[in-house]
Design a protein around this motif. Sequence first.
Motif, PDB file in Angstrom:
ATOM      1  N   PRO A   1       0.828  -1.219   0.000  1.00  0.00           N
ATOM      2  CA  PRO A   1       0.000   0.000   0.000  1.00  0.00           C
ATOM      3  C   PRO A   1       0.860   1.266   0.000  1.00  0.00           C
ATOM      4  CG  PRO A   1      -0.777  -1.583   1.639  1.00  0.00           C
ATOM      5  CD  PRO A   1       0.534  -2.096   1.137  1.00  0.00           C
ATOM      6  N   GLN A   2       0.478   2.201  -0.827  1.00  0.00           N
ATOM      7  CA  GLN A   2       1.149   3.506  -0.901  1.00  0.00           C
ATOM      8  C   GLN A   2       0.088   4.589  -0.771  1.00  0.00           C
ATOM      9  OE1 GLN A   2       4.426   3.926  -1.282  1.00  0.00           O
ATOM     10  NE2 GLN A   2       5.188   1.975  -2.055  1.00  0.00           N
ATOM     11  N   ASP A   3       0.389   5.630  -0.015  1.00  0.00           N
ATOM     12  CA  ASP A   3      -0.597   6.688   0.211  1.00  0.00           C
ATOM     13  C   ASP A   3      -0.746   7.635  -0.972  1.00  0.00           C
ATOM     14  OD1 ASP A   3      -1.269   5.764   2.710  1.00  0.00           O
ATOM     15  OD2 ASP A   3       0.244   6.968   3.739  1.00  0.00           O
ATOM     16  N   ASP A   4       0.330   7.841  -1.720  1.00  0.00           N
ATOM     17  CA  ASP A   4       0.250   8.851  -2.770  1.00  0.00           C
ATOM     18  C   ASP A   4       0.315   8.219  -4.157  1.00  0.00           C
ATOM     19  OD1 ASP A   4       3.407   9.605  -3.772  1.00  0.00           O
ATOM     20  OD2 ASP A   4       3.160   8.481  -1.913  1.00  0.00           O
ATOM     21  N   TYR A   5      -0.333   8.892  -5.093  1.00  0.00           N
ATOM     22  CA  TYR A   5      -0.468   8.389  -6.451  1.00  0.00           C
ATOM     23  C   TYR A   5       0.885   8.205  -7.129  1.00  0.00           C
ATOM     24  CZ  TYR A   5      -1.847   8.276 -11.381  1.00  0.00           C
ATOM     25  OH  TYR A   5      -2.002   7.926 -12.689  1.00  0.00           O
TER      26      TYR A   5
ATOM     27  N   ASP B   1      -5.417   1.345  -5.631  1.00  0.00           N
ATOM     28  CA  ASP B   1      -4.383   1.771  -6.585  1.00  0.00           C
ATOM     29  C   ASP B   1      -4.773   1.523  -8.040  1.00  0.00           C
ATOM     30  OD1 ASP B   1      -4.228  -0.990  -6.609  1.00  0.00           O
ATOM     31  OD2 ASP B   1      -2.078  -1.108  -6.278  1.00  0.00           O
ATOM     32  N   MET B   2      -6.069   1.364  -8.262  1.00  0.00           N
ATOM     33  CA  MET B   2      -6.547   1.025  -9.602  1.00  0.00           C
ATOM     34  C   MET B   2      -6.209   2.100 -10.637  1.00  0.00           C
ATOM     35  SD  MET B   2     -10.410  -0.029 -10.683  1.00  0.00           S
ATOM     36  CE  MET B   2     -11.095   1.620 -10.721  1.00  0.00           C
ATOM     37  N   ASP B   3      -6.355   3.361 -10.278  1.00  0.00           N
ATOM     38  CA  ASP B   3      -6.100   4.443 -11.236  1.00  0.00           C
ATOM     39  C   ASP B   3      -4.644   4.425 -11.700  1.00  0.00           C
ATOM     40  OD1 ASP B   3      -8.639   4.959 -10.280  1.00  0.00           O
ATOM     41  OD2 ASP B   3      -8.385   7.126 -10.247  1.00  0.00           O
ATOM     42  N   ALA B   4      -3.719   4.255 -10.762  1.00  0.00           N
ATOM     43  CA  ALA B   4      -2.296   4.220 -11.106  1.00  0.00           C
ATOM     44  C   ALA B   4      -1.980   2.982 -11.943  1.00  0.00           C
ATOM     45  CB  ALA B   4      -1.440   4.233  -9.837  1.00  0.00           C
ATOM     46  N   ALA B   5      -2.599   1.852 -11.598  1.00  0.00           N
ATOM     47  CA  ALA B   5      -2.357   0.613 -12.345  1.00  0.00           C
ATOM     48  C   ALA B   5      -2.809   0.756 -13.796  1.00  0.00           C
ATOM     49  CB  ALA B   5      -3.076  -0.553 -11.674  1.00  0.00           C
ATOM     50  N   ILE B   6      -3.975   1.355 -13.994  1.00  0.00           N
ATOM     51  CA  ILE B   6      -4.494   1.542 -15.350  1.00  0.00           C
ATOM     52  C   ILE B   6      -3.609   2.520 -16.125  1.00  0.00           C
ATOM     53  CG2 ILE B   6      -6.434   2.528 -16.658  1.00  0.00           C
ATOM     54  CD1 ILE B   6      -8.297   1.212 -14.551  1.00  0.00           C
ATOM     55  N   ALA B   7      -3.161   3.577 -15.466  1.00  0.00           N
ATOM     56  CA  ALA B   7      -2.274   4.548 -16.124  1.00  0.00           C
ATOM     57  C   ALA B   7      -0.968   3.893 -16.561  1.00  0.00           C
ATOM     58  CB  ALA B   7      -1.987   5.715 -15.184  1.00  0.00           C
TER      59      ALA B   7
END
Length: 237
Positions: free
Chosen positions: A166-170, A204-210
């Motif tokens: 887990p990471q807090d920031d994008y 973290d879905m948004d970062a994974a998709i990016a």
Amino acid sequence: MTSIKHNLQQVQQRISAAAAQCGRCPQEITLLAVSKTKPASAIEEAVAAGQHCFGENYVQEGVDKIQLLANPDLVWHFIGPLQSNKSRLVAENFDWCHTVDRLRIAERLSQQRPDPLPPLNVLIQINISAEQSKSGIMLAELPALAQQIAALPRLKLRGLMAIPAPQDDYASQLAVCQQMAAAFKQLQQQYPGVDTLSLGMSDDMDAAIAAGSNMVRIGTAIFGARDYVSAAATHNN
């Protein structure tokens, strides 16, 4: 109380928004509904809403649901840690296994996959954050294991899976996801059948998709909070 159908729509909208943000097509991204600890009735509700891919973490619980629902249109993914003594159940019942991290397990899955079934789709699990508590191999071990798995007759190497710490920031999430995406692209160059990067959960879905993930694993946002107490009585992994 919100319905599973409503929750699925919300998750799909989030996937579409994340894809649009980085110029990707939402249809490239498979939503894997993680149904562990949830009853078959909840899965049936999701199926009625158009969901067909489901992920299970516990072998016996997953097998029970597969056999109870007996729906040939559903695609079942095993996404939990796999012990050698449970490999036959996965080989005989699931369509995918995301958590292959050693040759011995891969060999057992290949030997135990029934001939009438198509080859078992497998992903190699990478311990991308080097956490002692998590399964998976280091990236340096990937070339050797991929070569060994690709040679097994009843398996089909489809790609990679990871559960980043887990990471807090994008920005931190994106950096880790980009490491996985780079390893995935390298693997694709060597193995034409590799097409799946299973990466990204609710946080973290948004970062994974990016970064390039094309399969995200979402559970609670679809089915609600999990009841591990009652589930513990129904499975033994």
